[in-house]
Scaffold this active site. Sequence first.
Site, PDB file in Angstrom:
ATOM      1  N   GLU A 327       0.888  -1.051  -0.060  1.00 12.87           N
ATOM      2  CA  GLU A 327       0.505   0.186  -0.083  1.00 12.87           C
ATOM      3  C   GLU A 327       0.916   1.382   0.551  1.00 12.87           C
ATOM      4  OE1 GLU A 327      -4.095  -1.326   2.254  1.00 12.87           O
ATOM      5  OE2 GLU A 327      -3.005   0.122   3.205  1.00 12.87           O
ATOM      6  N   CYS A 328       0.373   2.330  -1.219  1.00 13.50           N
ATOM      7  CA  CYS A 328       1.270   3.645  -0.688  1.00 13.50           C
ATOM      8  C   CYS A 328       3.139   3.287  -1.255  1.00 13.50           C
ATOM      9  CB  CYS A 328       1.100   4.242   0.378  1.00 13.50           C
ATOM     10  SG  CYS A 328       0.887   5.837   0.043  1.00 13.50           S
ATOM     11  N   GLY A 329       3.497   3.520  -0.187  1.00  9.14           N
ATOM     12  CA  GLY A 329       5.128   3.423   0.691  1.00  9.14           C
ATOM     13  C   GLY A 329       4.993   1.708   0.093  1.00  9.14           C
TER      14      GLY A 329
END
Length: 438
Positions: A327-329
């Site tokens: 997720e994201c990073g």
Amino acid sequence: MTRALIIGAPRSGSGKTSVTIGLLRAFARRGLRVRGVKSGPDYIDPGFHQAATGLSGLNLDSWAMEPDLVAHLLAEAGEDTDLLLIESAMGLFDGIAGGAGRTGSAADLSRLLGIPVLLVLDVSGQSQTAAAVAVGFKHYDPAVKMAGVVLNRAGSERHVRLSKTAIEDKGLAVVGAVMRDGTLSLPERHLGLVQASEHPAIQHHIDRLADVMETSLDLDAILALAVEIAPPSGSTSAHLPPPGQRIAIASDAAFTFLYPHLGRHWRAAGAELLPFSPLVNEGPSADADACWLPGGYPELHAGILSSASGFREGLARFAESRPVHGECGGYMVLGERLEDAEGATHAMTGLLSHSTSFAKRKMNLGYRQARLLSDGPLGAAGQTIRGHEFHYASVTDPGTDEAFAEIADGTGTPIGLSGGRRGFVTGTFFHAIARTTL
């Protein structure tokens, strides 16, 4: 008996977080079991809440979570707690057009759960006019009760007297005033406050905030404003199910953003969480059956991650036969390359084919509805997951992988395809909060 109180304000920057953290520690000093709760999608403030109390934080989100899940999570949080202080995001009534009770605002929580509000007013640059603001809050929505007012950033005793008298003349109790002091503020960076774990003297700072609250506010009066909440009853199907029974979770300064309610539910469902640190060159446990790379700040550690051959090789072996989700990073690290803020490009794991850049900054912020395009760690194909995006990184090369999900914003307006999927590996900038059952 567990009590709860919402701490709200007219806007961001009013001092809610400092007041909340100080109150959490001040009440904990009295021997109360205190837990902080954050309204809305915020990873950072719950870390400060936990640092102040020793108890894990919680996020409650009226848009992303169905009402029964909100009530269930709050009741669970109160099982080992005497007092729950719920810190509002932004302004108390700020949210989106998500329908009645589903705006994402802290005011929704007040209506749904019957919890009153302690209003923090930044009175710098005004005095009696603060009463007009307080009266507006008192009457704006009769279903949201204003229980009391804290004056923040007052300049003098005369300033306090003028503001307090005007507000109390209109029927609202002022439970104290915090004087103006710039050193009480917490340091910030691009995603908000610096995380509690990175603050060099966090416990000293929290103790100082508590000292100020103890001398400036009437703690007995504030405790009396809190209302009793109901114990947990029944269950809910709106939880995000665990992606496996033994879940390897990246956990260090580069991977920090896992919602507390997810980890708590996954454990309650019988899953075991197995943390590992890519920054010390660790790969996921070989006997895990799923791997989760949360969001965080990989752009600050891109060089270390790029050279962590043990992590990269271990993750690649794991991904040959078991699901890996980022997720994201975490999504950024799953890609081919990551460009940091200085423009240096670092090789990432290459398990997905996209590339991202933090040098080419563009803020992406908002609620998201994601319709899954295949079975995977978040659920079955066709299922809708609610969550959000908050990042400054951009995709510089979309790669050639199949998309992970179709996403829309919080009002249902389509945005397009999101993330990538290749074999057992999936990733997206989208942070999952809860699934829909309607």
